[in-house]
Design an enzyme around this catalytic site. Structure first.
Site, PDB file in Angstrom:
ATOM      1  N   ASP A 156      57.779   0.552 -51.188  1.00  0.00           N
ATOM      2  CA  ASP A 156      58.529   1.635 -50.298  1.00  0.00           C
ATOM      3  C   ASP A 156      60.043   1.172 -50.544  1.00  0.00           C
ATOM      4  O   ASP A 156      60.400   0.189 -50.841  1.00  0.00           O
ATOM      5  CB  ASP A 156      57.861   1.399 -48.894  1.00  0.00           C
ATOM      6  CG  ASP A 156      58.797   2.186 -47.978  1.00  0.00           C
ATOM      7  OD1 ASP A 156      58.951   3.591 -48.218  1.00  0.00           O
ATOM      8  OD2 ASP A 156      59.016   1.672 -46.812  1.00  0.00           O
ATOM      9  N   ASP A 174      62.626   2.840 -47.844  1.00  0.00           N
ATOM     10  CA  ASP A 174      63.312   2.735 -46.674  1.00  0.00           C
ATOM     11  C   ASP A 174      62.858   1.633 -45.778  1.00  0.00           C
ATOM     12  O   ASP A 174      61.409   1.404 -45.706  1.00  0.00           O
ATOM     13  CB  ASP A 174      63.292   4.107 -45.864  1.00  0.00           C
ATOM     14  CG  ASP A 174      64.184   5.300 -46.378  1.00  0.00           C
ATOM     15  OD1 ASP A 174      64.702   5.034 -47.732  1.00  0.00           O
ATOM     16  OD2 ASP A 174      64.120   6.151 -45.759  1.00  0.00           O
ATOM     17  N   GLY A 227      59.385   8.220 -49.582  1.00  0.00           N
ATOM     18  CA  GLY A 227      59.147   9.423 -48.718  1.00  0.00           C
ATOM     19  C   GLY A 227      60.583   9.817 -48.314  1.00  0.00           C
ATOM     20  O   GLY A 227      60.879  10.779 -47.835  1.00  0.00           O
TER      21      GLY A 227
HETATM   22 MG   LIG Z   1      59.650   2.521 -45.147  1.00  0.00          MG
END
Ligand SMILES: [Mg+2]
Length: 334
Positions: free
Chosen positions: A110, A112, A203
């Site tokens: 991921d 962030d 995302g």
């Molecule tokens: Mg994250």
């Protein structure tokens, strides 16, 4: 049928010699009580990092435990008490899975609050004085309030607030705001040197994800595409219609797709993330690691790690500190 279990004990503080001596016996006692195991061998132990990370292997006559069962065991009150008492964090895996990590596989991350220390949409919003409005939607989404019950709806609502933001914001964020998580650069250098494929599945948004990919020399980056007006150099507040939205299910699919594309079996993949939208990819990875995740995510993830450096992921894969340092000496600097 004998099966091997591996425990990695990460000390959060300096432990005494007697604590290190007692810990293996205490863990095995808790395990034997939980499993009702009768005949067991071991444990054998060694430091992966002297005085900080202990690897403990243990062979039991009980049926092999799955990673999921290991996770449940690590969250029993007896194990949580042991962790609290000794100020340690215990990561547990089936021995068979642990031995697979020595083969190069696929590592997906991921972005962030995992590879980088910020949430990019928050920083975008903060830079243009919209932090409170964006945060209100994030919080409503987390509470499951309509219409933000799904990631896409809340993403579109937050992106709409960014209408009119200058595209020069990306350069500003890269130059002064975004910081890599300690150990991120070194972890990727070592994985690449070992022959692993690496990816960021975010995302967040492509300008940052691509920059993270280039800076860390990752093999792949996938994130959401924002529309910008090329004449005015501003964001339009929309997502590119034909581009897929990167949400939890898409991250899961991408992990499986990248593994298949590279002929890597799913059990030789790892997924590292901090959010609930990382849980699906963690679930299909050979080893999913919740790194500094929210308590709910830690509870649902296959394993979790809360150490100060992402480089500790390499200990979860069974590498010693000396091995890591040797590889870092050889590995090219990005
Ligand atoms: Mg994250």
């Amino acid at each position: 049928m004998a099966s091997e279990l591996v425990f990695l004990v990460f000390a959060k503080t300096t432990l005494s010699d007697s604590q290190w001596r007692d810990l293996p016996r205490e863990i095995i006692t808790i395990l034997e009580d939980a499993m009702g195991a009768e005949r067991n061998e071991g444990p054998s132990s060694r430091f992966l990092e002297e005085g900080r990370v202990l690897e403990l292997s243990f062979t039991t006559s009980s049926p092999p435990m799955t990673l999921k069962e290991c996770a449940v065991f690590c969250h029993t009150s007896a194990m949580e008490l042991l962790e609290k008492t000794h100020q340690v964090e215990v990561v547990m895996q089936p021995g068979k899975l642990y031995s697979l990590h020595k083969k190069p596989g696929l590592a997906v991350f991921d972005m962030d609050s995992t590879l980088i220390q910020q949430e990019v949409i928050d920083e975008l919003a903060r830079a243009v004085g919209l932090y409170d409005q964006v945060a209100a939607i994030t919080e409503a989404a987390m509470r499951g309030e309509a219409p933000y019950t799904d990631f896409e709806a809340s993403l579109r609502a937050r992106v709409a607030l960014l209408k009119g933001v200058r595209t020069s914001i990306w350069a500003e964020l890269k130059a002064g705001t975004i910081t890599f998580t300690p150990g991120a650069r070194e972890l990727v250098r070592v994985l690449k040197r070992l022959g692993w494929k690496t990816a960021v599945l975010s995302g967040g948004f492509t300008p940052l994800a691509n920059w993270v990919k280039e800076t860390l020399r990752l093999d792949y980056a996938y994130a959401n595409y924002l529309v910008s007006d090329p004449d005015l150099n501003i964001l339009t507040g929309e997502l590119v219609p034909e581009a897929p939205i990167i949400h939890a299910e898409h991250k899961r699919q991408m992990l499986l797709q990248l593994a298949a594309d590279n002929n890597i079996p799913a059990e030789q993949t790892i997924a590292v993330g901090d959010g609930s939208n990382d849980l699906l990819m963690m679930g299909v990875a050979g080893l999913g690691i919740a790194f500094h995740a929210k308590p709910k995510v830690q509870l649902a993830a296959p394993t979790r790690l809360n150490s100060s450096s992402l480089l500790d992921v390499l200990h979860v894969l069974g590498f010693t500190k000396d091995e890591v340092n040797d590889i870092l000496e050889e590995a090219p600097q990005p």
